[in-house]
Write a protein that holds these residues in place. Structure first.
Motif, short mmCIF file in Angstrom:
data_model
loop_
_atom_site.label_atom_id
_atom_site.label_comp_id
_atom_site.label_asym_id
_atom_site.label_seq_id
_atom_site.Cartn_x
_atom_site.Cartn_y
_atom_site.Cartn_z
N ARG A 80 0.85 -1.19 0.00
CA ARG A 80 0.00 0.00 0.00
C ARG A 80 0.88 1.24 0.00
N MET B 155 -6.55 -2.71 5.47
CA MET B 155 -6.78 -3.45 4.21
C MET B 155 -7.49 -4.77 4.49
N GLY C 212 -11.08 -4.15 4.95
CA GLY C 212 -11.78 -3.60 3.78
C GLY C 212 -11.94 -2.10 3.80
N THR D 161 -8.17 0.06 0.22
CA THR D 161 -7.88 -0.81 -0.92
C THR D 161 -6.37 -0.83 -1.13
N THR E 244 -2.63 -1.09 -2.88
CA THR E 244 -2.04 -0.67 -4.14
C THR E 244 -1.83 -1.90 -5.02
N GLU F 108 -2.89 -9.52 -2.85
CA GLU F 108 -4.11 -10.31 -2.64
C GLU F 108 -4.41 -10.49 -1.18
N TRP G 7 -12.20 -5.70 0.35
CA TRP G 7 -12.60 -4.40 -0.17
C TRP G 7 -13.58 -4.51 -1.34
N LEU G 8 -13.85 -5.73 -1.81
CA LEU G 8 -14.74 -5.87 -2.96
C LEU G 8 -16.22 -5.89 -2.56
N ARG H 181 -17.85 -5.14 0.63
CA ARG H 181 -17.71 -4.75 2.04
C ARG H 181 -18.93 -5.06 2.89
#
Ligand SMILES: Nc1ncnc2c1ncn2[C@@H]1O[C@H](COP(=O)(O)OP(=O)(O)OP(=O)(O)O)[C@@H](O)[C@H]1O
Ligand SMILES: [Mg+2]
Length: 336
Positions: free
Chosen positions: A12, A70, A73, A76, A78, A81, A90-91, A93
């Motif tokens: 990140r 991260m 969530g 996000t 940088t 996985e 984060w997809l 939440r």
């Protein structure tokens, strides 16, 4: 046991503004700010099994909170996985938050002006917790955290310790499988810390919760975690058993020697001349010497001293875990 948390290649970056020096520099900053990239988390990887309680530690600014954000969530990455219980934090939440709990010790997740119980009732609705589970969890929380005494107080009137206990309860109300804790004992007194630790041990054992714990209190770590991950400047520097950490930093021990009468440090150094030992500065009649047991047996050092000096008492101890970890922060890692 199965993998609950999988992290690989996680990084990140933050964009930060670098200030120029002086008045002219300040003026140029206004017109043309100098942006730089700071890599707060750098290619971090680890796997955590269901039911594990892992300590995630490191010096200030090492990247612990960024990692936790991260994993929960909030941020996000940088790149890299993360999957927690098969989900990417984060997809999705909304769905994800039903499966995890999080406590950020620095700030409450509860509603400041609401009574504690009203906050819990709101969370019950948000997470769709049925009444039986709610009552059952509240029973557990009261038994272990004794929160019933202040359930009807507004959160803003609670002491730090009371507030932290409520935050823990709130994070676990919906029986999540995974719990993320970022400094859950910060600012607590000894008794309150002990309560929190007992609580964490209990819910891990009885509810099988997987826990990642960030803390600067190594007492938390010693009492709760078998495994620790140490990060330094965003990178993992150690991942393994706390016991192994002690071994890998060498069998360093510290011998305290009480003398019956004063001796100069120079004289003592002469007594152990030729031995791989290091004397520290003396305090009155008490002298301290450090050595590595794999280089010289403790018995040899002790024999030499007792034969040559008026020793009244001896005490051999391993360095406290604080020192072992501080050494790793300083030296940037140990051989794995
Ligand atoms: N929002 C942000 N913008 C810019 N830089 C940030 C931001 N948040 C954190 N950082 C920087 O990223 C690095 C890691 O910060 P982080 O908060 O993850 O550290 P930490 O290990 O939690 O430290 P501490 O023990 O002090 O809580 C630090 O250098 C910090 O200054
Ligand atoms: Mg932090």
């Amino acid at each position: 046991m199965s993998n609950m948390i999988h992290v690989s290649g996680l990084s990140r970056d933050y964009k930060i503004t670098k200030k120029r020096e002086g008045v002219t520099g300040g003026f140029i900053d206004l017109v043309r700010p100098r942006k730089e990239t700071l890599r707060a988390v750098d290619n971090v990887a680890f796997d955590i099994e269901a039911g594990e309680l892992v300590g995630y530690i490191g010096a200030n600014g090492a990247g612990k909170s960024t990692t936790i954000k991260m994993l929960t969530g909030i941020l996000t990455p940088t790149s890299g996985e993360v999957t927690v219980g098969g989900m990417v934090p984060w997809l999705d939440r909304l769905q994800y938050t039903r499966h995890i709990g999080a406590v950020f010790g620095q700030r409450t997740q509860l509603w400041w002006d609401l009574a504690v119980v009203e906050s819990f009732r709101l969370l019950q609705k948000i997470y769709e917790v049925d009444e039986d589970t709610y009552q059952q969890q509240m029973g557990v929380f009261n038994e272990l955290l004794e929160i019933n005494d202040f359930l009807h107080q507004p959160v803003r009137k609670l002491s730090l310790g009371q507030r932290m206990r409520c935050d823990l309860a709130a994070a676990l109300l919906h029986k999540p499988k995974v719990l993320f804790l970022d400094e859950p004992t910060i600012g607590l007194d000894v008794v309150a810390k002990d309560n929190v630790r007992r609580f964490l041990r209990d819910i891990r054992q009885n509810q099988g919760v997987t826990i990642i714990l960030t803390t600067h209190d190594l007492g938390d770590i010693e009492q709760l975690c078998k495994r620790i991950i140490i990060i330094d400047q965003g990178r993992v520097h150690f991942d393994g058993l706390l016991d192994n950490l002690r071994l890998q930093t060498g069998h360093r021990v510290r011998l305290t020697v009480e003398l019956r009468e004063g001796l100069s440090s120079k004289k003592l150094a002469q007594v152990t001349d030729g031995m791989p030992v290091k004397w520290e500065s003396a305090e009155g009649l008490r002298h301290t010497v450090e050595f590595n047991r794999s280089e010289v047996p403790g018995a040899d050092v002790i024999k030499q001293l007792v034969n040559a000096c008026p020793v009244s008492d001896l005490h051999l101890a391993e360095p406290p875990i604080e020192e072992v970890v501080a050494q790793i922060y300083r030296d940037g890692g140990v051989a794995q």
